[in-house]
Design a protein around this motif. Structure first.
Motif, PDB file in Angstrom:
ATOM      1  N   ALA A   5      58.301  27.602  17.386  1.00 25.02           N
ATOM      2  CA  ALA A   5      57.569  26.952  16.032  1.00 25.02           C
ATOM      3  C   ALA A   5      56.844  28.053  15.331  1.00 25.02           C
ATOM      4  O   ALA A   5      56.347  29.003  16.097  1.00 25.02           O
ATOM      5  N   GLU A   6      56.870  28.202  13.920  1.00 21.80           N
ATOM      6  CA  GLU A   6      56.159  29.080  13.361  1.00 21.80           C
ATOM      7  C   GLU A   6      54.704  29.162  13.510  1.00 21.80           C
ATOM      8  O   GLU A   6      54.124  28.531  12.762  1.00 21.80           O
ATOM      9  N   ARG A   7      54.543  29.857  14.342  1.00 22.20           N
ATOM     10  CA  ARG A   7      52.949  30.211  14.626  1.00 22.20           C
ATOM     11  C   ARG A   7      52.518  31.457  14.422  1.00 22.20           C
ATOM     12  O   ARG A   7      53.334  32.479  14.801  1.00 22.20           O
ATOM     13  N   ARG A   8      51.349  31.995  13.985  1.00 23.43           N
ATOM     14  CA  ARG A   8      51.009  33.307  13.881  1.00 23.43           C
ATOM     15  C   ARG A   8      50.651  33.797  15.204  1.00 23.43           C
ATOM     16  O   ARG A   8      49.784  33.832  15.638  1.00 23.43           O
ATOM     17  N   TRP A   9      51.701  34.516  15.886  1.00 19.51           N
ATOM     18  CA  TRP A   9      51.450  35.332  16.867  1.00 19.51           C
ATOM     19  C   TRP A   9      50.769  36.615  16.598  1.00 19.51           C
ATOM     20  O   TRP A   9      50.962  37.308  15.672  1.00 19.51           O
ATOM     21  N   THR A  10      49.756  37.190  17.435  1.00 18.82           N
ATOM     22  CA  THR A  10      49.160  38.575  17.110  1.00 18.82           C
ATOM     23  C   THR A  10      49.312  39.245  18.654  1.00 18.82           C
ATOM     24  O   THR A  10      49.472  38.520  19.774  1.00 18.82           O
ATOM     25  N   LEU A  11      49.035  40.605  18.699  1.00 21.13           N
ATOM     26  CA  LEU A  11      49.302  41.388  19.979  1.00 21.13           C
ATOM     27  C   LEU A  11      48.501  40.664  20.825  1.00 21.13           C
ATOM     28  O   LEU A  11      48.464  40.643  22.323  1.00 21.13           O
ATOM     29  N   ASP A  12      47.204  40.162  20.343  1.00 16.77           N
ATOM     30  CA  ASP A  12      46.054  39.799  21.207  1.00 16.77           C
ATOM     31  C   ASP A  12      46.630  38.609  22.283  1.00 16.77           C
ATOM     32  O   ASP A  12      45.953  38.246  23.191  1.00 16.77           O
ATOM     33  N   ASP A  13      47.459  37.887  21.794  1.00 16.07           N
ATOM     34  CA  ASP A  13      48.339  36.634  22.597  1.00 16.07           C
ATOM     35  C   ASP A  13      48.955  37.220  23.737  1.00 16.07           C
ATOM     36  O   ASP A  13      49.357  36.486  24.612  1.00 16.07           O
ATOM     37  N   ASN A  73      74.390  33.045  28.200  1.00 21.72           N
ATOM     38  CA  ASN A  73      74.743  34.334  28.230  1.00 21.72           C
ATOM     39  C   ASN A  73      74.424  34.774  26.662  1.00 21.72           C
ATOM     40  O   ASN A  73      75.065  35.858  26.287  1.00 21.72           O
ATOM     41  N   ILE A  74      73.650  34.324  26.130  1.00 25.96           N
ATOM     42  CA  ILE A  74      72.947  35.055  24.877  1.00 25.96           C
ATOM     43  C   ILE A  74      71.423  35.088  25.102  1.00 25.96           C
ATOM     44  O   ILE A  74      70.831  33.833  25.156  1.00 25.96           O
ATOM     45  N   LEU A  75      70.948  36.313  24.785  1.00 28.72           N
ATOM     46  CA  LEU A  75      69.562  36.426  25.093  1.00 28.72           C
ATOM     47  C   LEU A  75      68.775  35.814  23.863  1.00 28.72           C
ATOM     48  O   LEU A  75      69.107  35.812  22.681  1.00 28.72           O
ATOM     49  N   ARG A  76      67.714  34.998  24.233  1.00 29.65           N
ATOM     50  CA  ARG A  76      66.931  34.086  23.233  1.00 29.65           C
ATOM     51  C   ARG A  76      65.954  35.076  22.433  1.00 29.65           C
ATOM     52  O   ARG A  76      65.386  36.111  22.947  1.00 29.65           O
ATOM     53  N   LEU A  77      65.794  34.902  21.077  1.00 32.45           N
ATOM     54  CA  LEU A  77      64.927  35.555  20.380  1.00 32.45           C
ATOM     55  C   LEU A  77      63.939  34.564  19.679  1.00 32.45           C
ATOM     56  O   LEU A  77      64.307  33.591  19.028  1.00 32.45           O
ATOM     57  N   TYR A  78      62.502  34.532  20.291  1.00 33.05           N
ATOM     58  CA  TYR A  78      61.738  33.345  20.155  1.00 33.05           C
ATOM     59  C   TYR A  78      60.943  33.554  18.833  1.00 33.05           C
ATOM     60  O   TYR A  78      61.040  32.461  18.293  1.00 33.05           O
ATOM     61  N   GLY A  79      60.750  34.706  18.518  1.00 34.42           N
ATOM     62  CA  GLY A  79      60.006  35.066  17.156  1.00 34.42           C
ATOM     63  C   GLY A  79      59.699  36.299  16.679  1.00 34.42           C
ATOM     64  O   GLY A  79      60.253  37.115  17.604  1.00 34.42           O
ATOM     65  N   TYR A  80      59.057  36.470  15.742  1.00 30.28           N
ATOM     66  CA  TYR A  80      58.465  37.679  15.577  1.00 30.28           C
ATOM     67  C   TYR A  80      57.007  37.604  14.688  1.00 30.28           C
ATOM     68  O   TYR A  80      56.669  36.708  14.415  1.00 30.28           O
ATOM     69  N   PHE A  81      56.460  38.812  15.084  1.00 24.33           N
ATOM     70  CA  PHE A  81      55.032  39.148  13.936  1.00 24.33           C
ATOM     71  C   PHE A  81      55.120  40.279  13.793  1.00 24.33           C
ATOM     72  O   PHE A  81      56.002  41.282  14.220  1.00 24.33           O
ATOM     73  N   TYR A  82      54.109  40.870  12.970  1.00 21.83           N
ATOM     74  CA  TYR A  82      53.754  42.239  12.606  1.00 21.83           C
ATOM     75  C   TYR A  82      52.469  42.588  12.450  1.00 21.83           C
ATOM     76  O   TYR A  82      51.748  41.556  12.062  1.00 21.83           O
ATOM     77  N   ASP A  83      52.134  43.993  12.277  1.00 18.99           N
ATOM     78  CA  ASP A  83      50.774  44.240  12.034  1.00 18.99           C
ATOM     79  C   ASP A  83      51.066  45.401  10.900  1.00 18.99           C
ATOM     80  O   ASP A  83      52.172  45.572  10.408  1.00 18.99           O
ATOM     81  N   GLU A  84      50.051  46.218  10.559  1.00 14.64           N
ATOM     82  CA  GLU A  84      50.281  47.203   9.414  1.00 14.64           C
ATOM     83  C   GLU A  84      51.364  48.036   9.942  1.00 14.64           C
ATOM     84  O   GLU A  84      52.118  48.781   8.934  1.00 14.64           O
ATOM     85  N   THR A  85      51.437  48.670  11.068  1.00 15.81           N
ATOM     86  CA  THR A  85      52.516  49.807  11.333  1.00 15.81           C
ATOM     87  C   THR A  85      53.485  49.184  12.000  1.00 15.81           C
ATOM     88  O   THR A  85      54.765  49.864  11.969  1.00 15.81           O
ATOM     89  N   TYR A  88      56.899  43.177  15.890  1.00 18.15           N
ATOM     90  CA  TYR A  88      57.143  42.647  17.258  1.00 18.15           C
ATOM     91  C   TYR A  88      58.019  41.639  17.586  1.00 18.15           C
ATOM     92  O   TYR A  88      58.118  40.658  16.748  1.00 18.15           O
ATOM     93  N   LEU A  89      59.272  41.971  18.057  1.00 16.77           N
ATOM     94  CA  LEU A  89      60.242  40.758  18.586  1.00 16.77           C
ATOM     95  C   LEU A  89      59.853  40.235  19.908  1.00 16.77           C
ATOM     96  O   LEU A  89      59.776  40.989  20.686  1.00 16.77           O
ATOM     97  N   LEU A  90      59.738  39.040  19.713  1.00 22.09           N
ATOM     98  CA  LEU A  90      59.266  38.077  21.030  1.00 22.09           C
ATOM     99  C   LEU A  90      60.761  37.939  21.731  1.00 22.09           C
ATOM    100  O   LEU A  90      61.399  36.916  21.039  1.00 22.09           O
ATOM    101  N   LEU A  91      61.218  38.349  22.864  1.00 21.68           N
ATOM    102  CA  LEU A  91      62.392  38.005  23.433  1.00 21.68           C
ATOM    103  C   LEU A  91      62.278  37.459  24.802  1.00 21.68           C
ATOM    104  O   LEU A  91      61.490  37.466  25.354  1.00 21.68           O
TER     105      LEU A  91
END
Ligand code: AK7
Length: 273
Positions: A5-13, A73-85, A88-91
């Motif tokens: 689900a579209e939630r705002r992930w951050t690196l702190d998670d 046989n297909i790797l899941r991509l759960y979502g992504y998020f980004y910061d200023e630089t 991040y792909l959540l795999l």
């Protein structure tokens, strides 16, 4: 569970663990989502390495494509998020790592291991093509190994959704955006060719058209200059399968469902895949 689900992930998670591999555009780390303790792979892409405007579109397309895919046989991509630089792909984490490293370690695979791998990849591609997605970049570097030794196709950063060609062919092409015109050029049989290259490389340890100079490789591909070395010894059935996939006329390549019935696959592949 890492929800898509579209939630705002951050690196702190996440707690970040060991590096898993270094790919194009960035590195991949083992990570654990703090709330659920779920283990994931976190691919870090540097924005500086990605042309600013294009990456957002490409990541969105990759996430969009992958969010509809569910196959062992297909790797899941759960979502992504980004910061200023960074982006991040959540795999999904593939516990036994990268196939190309396994091939380097073994030099080449047995016929049974190759047939088992090729049939599982063929089933994944049948599923993918059934969803009107072509991968376009099937190679050892984009295939990972799961905990049970099963292969997982990864890195849809370069895949496309195919539009049904009627929709684009009858209307004038003039008003179609590049991505639609481009997908009209590629049809799913590009993945059959790549699977044939992969089958050859699994059995011989090198791809069939490898040459020192790019120009030589290009010439050998367009001429389909296919030669089978005498060492290692490979059965006629395997060579027959490869010869039916590496066909210049894409409409004449062995369809994937026919591949699964090929005698060499039937006799050598481990049914559980
Ligand atoms: N043991 C492991 N377990 C799980 N994964 C591992 N490695 C990551 C494999 C990947 C899966 N999907 C990927 N996708 C992209 O890289 N996409 C990509 C690439 C460049 C630019 C862009 C964009 F930003 F331009 F879109 C998007 S890499 C490992 Br090692």
């Amino acid at each position: 569970k890492v929800s898509t689900a579209e939630r705002r992930w951050t690196l702190d998670d996440f707690d970040i663990g060991k590096p898993l591999g270094s790919g194009k555009f960035g590195n991949v780390y083992l990570a654990r989502e703090k709330r659920s303790n779920q283990i994931v792979a976190l691919k870090v892409l540097f924005k500086s390495e990605l042309k600013q405007s294009q990456f957002e579109h490409q990541v969105r397309r990759e996430v969009e494509i992958q969010s509809h895919l569910r196959h062992p046989n297909i790797l899941r991509l759960y979502g992504y998020f980004y910061d200023e630089t960074r982006v991040y792909l959540l795999l999904e984490y593939a516990a036994k790592g990268e196939l190309y490293k396994e091939l380097q370690k073994c030099t080449y695979f047995s016929e049974r291991r190759t047939a088992t791998y090729i049939s599982s990849l063929a089933r994944a591609l049948i599923y993918l093509h059934g969803k009107h997605v072509i991968h376009r970049d099937i190679k050892p570097e984009n295939i990972l190994i799961g905990l049970q030794g099963e292969l997982k196709i990864a890195d849809f950063g370069w895949s496309v959704r195919t539009f049904n060609r009627r929709q684009t062919m009858c209307g004038t092409l003039d008003y179609l955006p590049p991505e639609m015109v481009e997908s009209a050029e590629h049809d799913a049989t590009v993945d059959i060719w790549s699977l044939g290259i992969l089958c050859y490389e699994f059995l011989y340890g090198v791809p069939p058209f490898e040459a020192k100079e790019h120009s030589d490789t290009y010439r050998r591909i367009v001429n389909v200059h296919l030669k089978f070395p005498s060492i290692p010894i490979v059965s006629p059935g395997a060579k027959n399968l490869i010869s039916q996939m590496l066909v210049k006329d894409s409409s004449q390549r062995l369809p994937l469902h026919r591949l699964l019935q090929h005698p060499w696959i039937v006799q050598n592949a481990n049914p559980s895949g």
